[in-house]
Write a protein that holds these residues in place. Structure first.
Motif, PDB file in Angstrom:
ATOM      1  N   MET A  46       0.837  -1.201   0.000  1.00 12.96           N
ATOM      2  CA  MET A  46       0.000   0.000   0.000  1.00 12.96           C
ATOM      3  C   MET A  46       0.877   1.258   0.000  1.00 12.96           C
ATOM      4  O   MET A  46       0.605   2.222  -0.720  1.00 12.96           O
ATOM      5  N   ILE A  47       1.940   1.224   0.808  1.00 11.90           N
ATOM      6  CA  ILE A  47       2.859   2.373   0.861  1.00 11.90           C
ATOM      7  C   ILE A  47       3.593   2.519  -0.463  1.00 11.90           C
ATOM      8  O   ILE A  47       3.734   3.633  -0.989  1.00 11.90           O
ATOM      9  N   LEU A  48       4.034   1.392  -1.043  1.00 10.33           N
ATOM     10  CA  LEU A  48       4.767   1.445  -2.307  1.00 10.33           C
ATOM     11  C   LEU A  48       3.869   1.922  -3.453  1.00 10.33           C
ATOM     12  O   LEU A  48       4.336   2.626  -4.353  1.00 10.33           O
ATOM     13  N   SER A  96       9.326   8.063   4.532  1.00 13.38           N
ATOM     14  CA  SER A  96       9.550   7.982   5.979  1.00 13.38           C
ATOM     15  C   SER A  96       8.616   6.955   6.617  1.00 13.38           C
ATOM     16  O   SER A  96       9.010   6.210   7.521  1.00 13.38           O
ATOM     17  N   LEU A  97       7.377   6.888   6.114  1.00 16.68           N
ATOM     18  CA  LEU A  97       6.426   5.892   6.628  1.00 16.68           C
ATOM     19  C   LEU A  97       6.913   4.479   6.321  1.00 16.68           C
ATOM     20  O   LEU A  97       6.799   3.571   7.164  1.00 16.68           O
ATOM     21  N   LEU A  98       7.478   4.272   5.124  1.00 11.51           N
ATOM     22  CA  LEU A  98       8.021   2.958   4.774  1.00 11.51           C
ATOM     23  C   LEU A  98       9.165   2.585   5.704  1.00 11.51           C
ATOM     24  O   LEU A  98       9.264   1.435   6.154  1.00 11.51           O
ATOM     25  N   ALA A  99      10.043   3.551   6.004  1.00  7.83           N
ATOM     26  CA  ALA A  99      11.169   3.294   6.903  1.00  7.83           C
ATOM     27  C   ALA A  99      10.678   2.954   8.308  1.00  7.83           C
ATOM     28  O   ALA A  99      11.189   2.022   8.951  1.00  7.83           O
ATOM     29  N   VAL A 100       9.680   3.688   8.794  1.00  2.39           N
ATOM     30  CA  VAL A 100       9.118   3.417  10.115  1.00  2.39           C
ATOM     31  C   VAL A 100       8.477   2.033  10.145  1.00  2.39           C
ATOM     32  O   VAL A 100       8.637   1.274  11.111  1.00  2.39           O
ATOM     33  N   LEU A 184      10.438  19.443   4.221  1.00  3.53           N
ATOM     34  CA  LEU A 184      11.203  18.267   3.828  1.00  3.53           C
ATOM     35  C   LEU A 184      11.974  17.680   5.013  1.00  3.53           C
ATOM     36  O   LEU A 184      12.175  16.467   5.088  1.00  3.53           O
ATOM     37  N   ALA A 185      12.399  18.544   5.929  1.00 10.70           N
ATOM     38  CA  ALA A 185      13.228  18.083   7.046  1.00 10.70           C
ATOM     39  C   ALA A 185      12.440  17.214   8.029  1.00 10.70           C
ATOM     40  O   ALA A 185      12.981  16.248   8.579  1.00 10.70           O
ATOM     41  N   ILE A 186      11.156  17.535   8.249  1.00 12.33           N
ATOM     42  CA  ILE A 186      10.368  16.789   9.236  1.00 12.33           C
ATOM     43  C   ILE A 186      10.247  15.307   8.868  1.00 12.33           C
ATOM     44  O   ILE A 186      10.592  14.434   9.680  1.00 12.33           O
ATOM     45  N   PRO A 187       9.764  14.947   7.645  1.00 12.81           N
ATOM     46  CA  PRO A 187       9.716  13.516   7.322  1.00 12.81           C
ATOM     47  C   PRO A 187      11.098  12.885   7.232  1.00 12.81           C
ATOM     48  O   PRO A 187      11.266  11.697   7.565  1.00 12.81           O
ATOM     49  N   PRO A 193      16.312   8.265  11.762  1.00 15.29           N
ATOM     50  CA  PRO A 193      16.469   7.368  12.918  1.00 15.29           C
ATOM     51  C   PRO A 193      15.839   5.999  12.702  1.00 15.29           C
ATOM     52  O   PRO A 193      16.350   4.995  13.208  1.00 15.29           O
ATOM     53  N   SER A 194      14.718   5.944  11.962  1.00 16.92           N
ATOM     54  CA  SER A 194      14.077   4.650  11.705  1.00 16.92           C
ATOM     55  C   SER A 194      15.016   3.720  10.937  1.00 16.92           C
ATOM     56  O   SER A 194      15.153   2.533  11.272  1.00 16.92           O
ATOM     57  N   THR A 195      15.677   4.258   9.912  1.00 14.67           N
ATOM     58  CA  THR A 195      16.604   3.451   9.121  1.00 14.67           C
ATOM     59  C   THR A 195      17.832   3.061   9.940  1.00 14.67           C
ATOM     60  O   THR A 195      18.323   1.933   9.849  1.00 14.67           O
ATOM     61  N   ILE A 196      18.330   3.991  10.750  1.00 18.01           N
ATOM     62  CA  ILE A 196      19.501   3.691  11.587  1.00 18.01           C
ATOM     63  C   ILE A 196      19.160   2.633  12.629  1.00 18.01           C
ATOM     64  O   ILE A 196      19.946   1.702  12.868  1.00 18.01           O
TER      65      ILE A 196
END
Length: 294
Positions: A46-48, A96-100, A184-187, A193-196
């Motif tokens: 769905m995200i993709l 960002s949602l995908l990373a989370v 752009l910075a917020i997402p 951090p989610s990816t890290i």
């Protein structure tokens, strides 16, 4: 810049744009086929799908806006920049949602917050997607004001045009450009951090496997985890670079330097193309389609 280099970068930009459009169309077509056949889409799909649509709209808006405003700056195509801003903001939020999502579902952390989210995030995905769209709509208000003002300046030929132009420059410098950077910075600060965290979790899990298992199955499993870890690192590097190049591009509007415009566009969409390719390879459903194709 010499005319030959300008033409070269225009061709590169067009090829990259067409590649992104084709990739986005494939993502939407293949995942849409699953939905039409009555199969329920996975939350990641769905995200993709949302990312594929946002990439498609952003790239078409980019091509139309860049060519129309570059070759005929007085032509009334400024409103296409609003579509680009909306699609680009949505792309950042969906990424960002995908990373989370991956961080919560795949990470091996045992903190109660992670465990609570792991249990519920699959059912919650439609709501963050809707929220991303609504937030993207709100954040394009300054872009809409800027585009409307530009259109009025072009259409009206009067002495007060110079005053309106000065006001537009002040608005862009102190309102529009800072707002775009923050938007752009917020997402991105959610993505980073989610990816890290995800990479840290995968690295810890890989280390545990190396310390306790030496069977053939575990060795192959370790190779798979190592490949996934490298893919995450590449994804992190290229999306971070894409974010930084966009920030530089936004700031460059203050100086109105157009000589390297097409070279910069080629750099930005090279990174975007790599980002789009990595997204295609991150979906189990898309991987099945690609394997069938071979």
């Amino acid at each position: 810049m010499p005319i030959q280099l300008t033409v070269f970068f225009i061709i590169i930009y067009m090829l990259l744009s067409l590649t992104i459009i084709v990739q986005s169309s494939l993502i939407f077509a293949m995942l849409g086929k699953e939905w039409v056949q009555g199969k329920r889409l996975l939350p990641v799909d769905m995200i993709l799908t949302s990312l594929g649509i946002s990439h498609f709209c952003r790239q078409w808006a980019s091509m139309l806006y860049n060519f129309c405003t570059y070759f005929d700056p007085n032509f009334l195509f400024w409103y296409l920049s609003v579509i680009w801003d909306f699609a680009n903001n949505a792309t950042f939020w969906f990424t960002s949602l995908l990373a989370v999502f991956y961080c919560v579902k795949v990470s091996s952390f045992t903190h109660p917050i992670f465990l609570w989210l792991k249990w519920r995030i699959s059912r919650l995905v439609p709501w963050p997607l809707l929220g991303s769209l609504l937030f993207s709509c709100v954040t394009i208000i300054p872009s809409t004001i800027r585009s409307h003002t530009r259109s009025q300046i072009i259409m009206e030929s009067s002495p007060r045009n110079s005053t309106a132009t000065d006001r537009l420059k002040i608005f862009e410098q102190y309102v529009s450009i800072p707002q775009q950077m923050v938007t752009l910075a917020i997402p991105f600060l959610l993505f980073l951090p989610s990816t890290i965290f995800l990479m840290t979790s995968r690295s810890q899990h890989l280390q545990q496997m190396q310390d306790h298992h030496n069977t053939g199955y575990c060795i192959s499993n370790m190779k798979a985890h190592s490949t996934a870890l490298r893919s995450l690192a590449i994804f992190l590097v290229f999306f971070t670079t894409y974010f930084l190049t966009l920030l530089v591009s936004i700031l460059a509007h203050l100086f109105e330097k157009r000589s390297w415009f097409w070279a910069w566009e080629a750099v930005i969409y090279t990174l975007s193309c790599i980002h789009s390719t990595s997204l295609m390879l991150s979906s189990p459903t898309l991987q099945k389609f690609l394997k069938k194709g071979h």
